[in-house]
Structure formats: structure tokens, C-alpha cells
Scaffold this active site. Structure first.
Site, PDB file in Angstrom:
ATOM      1  N   ASP B  53       5.682  -0.129   4.165  1.00 52.52           N
ATOM      2  CA  ASP B  53       4.652   0.748   4.730  1.00 52.52           C
ATOM      3  C   ASP B  53       3.248   0.161   4.578  1.00 52.52           C
ATOM      4  O   ASP B  53       3.043  -0.782   3.815  1.00 52.52           O
ATOM      5  CB  ASP B  53       4.678   2.102   3.988  1.00 52.52           C
ATOM      6  CG  ASP B  53       5.730   3.039   4.568  1.00 52.52           C
ATOM      7  OD1 ASP B  53       6.020   2.948   5.774  1.00 52.52           O
ATOM      8  OD2 ASP B  53       6.253   3.876   3.800  1.00 52.52           O
ATOM      9  N   TYR B 121      12.152  -3.772  -6.458  1.00 53.70           N
ATOM     10  CA  TYR B 121      10.762  -3.369  -6.249  1.00 53.70           C
ATOM     11  C   TYR B 121      10.056  -3.293  -7.598  1.00 53.70           C
ATOM     12  O   TYR B 121      10.671  -2.944  -8.612  1.00 53.70           O
ATOM     13  CB  TYR B 121      10.692  -1.981  -5.598  1.00 53.70           C
ATOM     14  CG  TYR B 121      10.971  -1.974  -4.114  1.00 53.70           C
ATOM     15  CD1 TYR B 121       9.948  -2.195  -3.205  1.00 53.70           C
ATOM     16  CD2 TYR B 121      12.255  -1.745  -3.627  1.00 53.70           C
ATOM     17  CE1 TYR B 121      10.193  -2.174  -1.840  1.00 53.70           C
ATOM     18  CE2 TYR B 121      12.512  -1.727  -2.261  1.00 53.70           C
ATOM     19  CZ  TYR B 121      11.474  -1.943  -1.369  1.00 53.70           C
ATOM     20  OH  TYR B 121      11.706  -1.926  -0.021  1.00 53.70           O
TER      21      TYR B 121
END
Lengths: 263, 263
Positions: B53, B121
Site C-alpha cells: 500500500d 514483514y
């Protein structure tokens, strides 16, 4: 007559066209005056100590202003930082790239520019290729091969009172004299960077960036530490090194009088 | 049929509207395809592993492409990085916010998205108010008071194979199932920040950011580590914590097959 206020300001210069207010571009002075007008409903002019260039950062820029508002100055710091979108102030979306470090009342006659007796600049040369810090250091390809001992030897030749015309870019504010006093000039190295700090009574246009470029050329062997004296005496910009880029430069601290420090 | 190429990419997501190409906005995919067209004179499509994003960073995003140019792939990394304005490549003025980490040839049939078997992540919660890192960490006001032990206890409840619908923002790509396997979830703290790393076989839309927000609420005492099991079983987004903001999130590493790692 309002209160005489001194504010100390930290900013990330990346997204500013420098300190000084100019039409149609985002400047640090312009943003601060905009926020002061938002808070007070009136025009408030601020007078900064240094006109930092586009891309140059500050840890301790100072500015004077006359405060005529009924808002207590204790509250001003908090209100301004919320407007600037500083982390933790409950507001986001603004740039977040200006932070007011302190707000203090000064005696009548004190002025951020005219009362300044010295400044310290910091310059960071980075040895990594870390893209996340690219705007706040100078990522110089040969940084890991610089001979720091040579650079420190050259630095000793710069310390003192000299005519520094060789370290001035033409086109800046006209000056009465190009003589300045450098009190200290240190170079420290660790695994990831080289930090140069220089303190003086005043600096000519681009002086720190040209000193850094000259020291880099000494560190690379392109210039010798023994040449520095001649370069200074020549008063010729062409004999000094390149102008290091703005993103490595920080206005670190401003001094007022013998004892008083802005940050 | 050209060569099947895998590129590994690092980027600072601050000035991008995310990974995926869209008209009229700056995206990572769009920039890379633009540079490939500049280099080859032809349209080159790339297929990224993850659609990060806006504001999310990557240390090891991966993308596949078909390479039909006569340029040796050994040269491609260097040429691309110069175009991207990476420090030390002799070009500046470009953003400098994308860096190609590696370029390698893969067997026919390999695909950055479909061959991916897992991802790691990283999320950084920062305890400072340092304005110079504001876009690459989450500066959370109460970060220095978080109870890391509680957060680690909650993390243990998340590890494993579960239906993670509670940690999904609606509106993402439709998925066949919301069951995922989290292999590890670690939380480490030092003086300036808290680093959360999570490895799984796949992630739902905003899943890492919602896990981080939930862990923060546990660390603050608003939720108990013992509630996590119920929150997951409820499959209800409303029971989980807030969505932590994008600037703290990094796509760190992508795994292909059992042995092979992208970075």
C-alpha cells in the site's frame, strides 16, 4: 510593545525551498509565519538567525518574534507542534517536518540574528547506500576509503581567524569582510558515517559545504593537508574543493553571548 | 521466448501511491516499468509478489519479468539503479527511493507471485520524536510504556494455522479462504524502538498492520493476551485492534520453495 520571544526550531529541510520566505514555494519561515497567523489571527513576522538553503536541515535554528497575543507562551510550543503535525501531538497529515524545540522570553533588545555570537554546523557523510536516509546524509561513493587522519590534519589549518574568501560561493548576501574565526573543526568516524562539526563566529555563503568538499578531496589524496594554508591565502574559490551537497548539512546550535546557548 | 528474470527491490514507500501501477499517480511498479521501457525501448510488464500500500516500504520485494533485450542481465541492475538515482551511481536528481538489490535468471515457469511460499514483514514502532525518520517508522506516543512481555504472550496465540478474518480489512482482493499460517511472530525492544517481525505463508489485506495495532492494545493493557484466541475465533474485525499506519511497515523478505529465498 509585546513580549520579545525566541523560538528554537528543528526541521528536515528536504521538502523546503530553504528558510527564507519567498512567494509560491514552501519555506520554513513561511510555514512558521503561516501557523502563527493561524493561531493569533494576526500577521507575525519572525527573524531567523540563519538563512539555510534548500535541503539543509536544522537541529537548533533560532528565530525572534514579537508576541502580542493573550496566549501564554508556555502554550505556544504545544499549539504550534500540533499544527505542524509533529508525531505524538494527536494530529497527522501535515508535513511533520518542523518541530519547535523551545519557546522562551528574552529581554528587550535581544535579536536572533544580531545577538548571535557563534554557530555550530554538523555535516554527515554516509558510507552506506541506505535509501531510507538518502535525504539526511551525503552518501559519497568513496566515503569508506577517506583518510581521516589526513582530513584531521587539514582541519587544523582551517581553525583560527582567517580571510576565508576561498570558501565562499559568490552570489550570497554582500559582506563587509570575509574574515571569520573558526573555533573548532572536528572529524569523527564510525562504521556507517563520518561526522564533521565546525563552530565559528560566522560563516560565509556555502562555507561549511565547501570546507567539507575540500576536506573530502584531502581525504582522497587529491589535495594535501599542507596545501590548505596556501588555498586560504589565495582567497580564490577555484583552489578549494567542491561544494558538498545540502542534504548532509545541519545547523546544529546557535550561541548568544558568552554563556547563553540557543539549544 | 525471452529469459525469465526475477528482480529483488528495495524502496522507500513515502512518495509512492503503493506498488500497483495506476494512471496519473507515482507507483513503484509504474516507475520500474517506465525505466525498463527507457532502457529497452519496449514495453516490459513486471509481476510483483505483493501489492504494498501507499507509504509501505520494502527491503525485499520481488518481481518477475520476461527479458527479451540483448543487454546482459548482469548489466541491468547497474543501469536501472543509475536511472533511479541511487546514491553512488553518478546520477542525482531522480527520487533515489527505489534500489534494485539483485537481478537473477529463473527457470521457465517460475513466477514471483505464484511461486511464493512465504513472506516476512517487519514493523517498526519508534519511541523517539526524531522528525528525520518520521516516514520510516511509526512514532507512537505511548511506545515507551508498552508492556513487551504481554505483547509477546499475545503473539504466541497468533502463531499457527488459523482463520484470520478478524485481522482483515474488507475491500481487498477477494480470497478463497481467510485461513493462513503464521510461522513466527517476534517482538524485540531496544532503547529507541520496538521491532515486530512476522513470517507466514500469506497475509490478508492489512493483516500485519492490524496484528500490530492489536499487539499495541495488548501492550497498553486495553486487551489481554488471553483474549487473542477469542478475537481470532470471532472472525470479527471489530474485535481486533486498530490498523497501525503504513509508514512503520516493511516487506522484508520473500520465500520461494523450501530452500530458496528472494533476498
Amino acid at each position: 510593545m509585546g513580549k520579545n520571544i525566541l523560538i528554537t526550531i528543528e526541521y528536515d529541510g528536504t521538502n523546503f525551498s530553504g528558510w527564507q520566505k519567498q512567494p509560491n514555494v514552501r519555506t520554513v519561515q513561511g510555514e512558521i509565519e503561516y501557523v502563527l497567523r493561524y493561531i493569533t489571527g494576526e500577521d507575525v513576522s519572525i527573524h531567523g538567525t540563519s538563512r539555510t538553503d534548500a535541503g539543509v536541515h536544522a537541529l537548533g535554528q533560532c528565530a525572534s518574534l514579537e508576541w502580542n497575543s493573550s496566549m501564554p507562551i508556555e502554550k505556544l510550543l504545544e499549539v504550534m507542534n500540533r499544527r505542524f503535525g509533529v508525531a505524538g501531538t494527536g494530529r497527522s497529515g501535515a508535513g511533520g517536518d518542523i518541530r519547535i524545540v523551545s519557546v522562551e522570553e528574552k529581554p528587550e533588545g535581544f535579536h536572533a540574528r544580531y545577538s548571535c555570537t557563534g554557530k555550530t554546523y554538523r555535516y554527515i557523510i554516509d558510507k552506506t547506500r541506505d535509501i531510507f536516509i538518502r535525504n539526511s546524509v551525503f552518501q559519497y561513493p568513496g566515503a569508506d576509503k577517506l583518510d581521516i587522519g589526513r582530513m584531521q590534519k587539514a582541519a587544523k589549518e582551517i581553525i583560527g581567524t582567517h580571510d576565508f574568501k576561498c570558501f565562499e560561493t559568490s552570489g550570497g548576501t554582500p559582506r563587509e569582510t570575509t574574515v571569520r574565526t573558526i573555533y573548532s573543526l572536528t572529524i569523527e568516524e564510525d562504521d556507517t558515517n563520518i561526522v564533521i562539526e565546525v563552530t565559528g563566529d560566522g560563516f560565509l555563503y556555502n562555507m561549511v559545504r565547501i570546507i567539507v568538499g575540500t576536506l573530502i578531496e584531502v581525504g582522497e589524496g587529491k589535495k594535501s593537508p599542507d596545501e590548505i594554508k596556501q588555498i586560504i591565502e589565495s582567497r580564490n574559490r577555484g583552489n578549494a574543493g567542491f561544494t558538498a551537497p545540502p542534504q548532509g548539512l545541519y545547523l546544529k546550535e546557535i550561541f548568544f553571548g558568552e554563556e547563553e546557548t540557543c539549544v
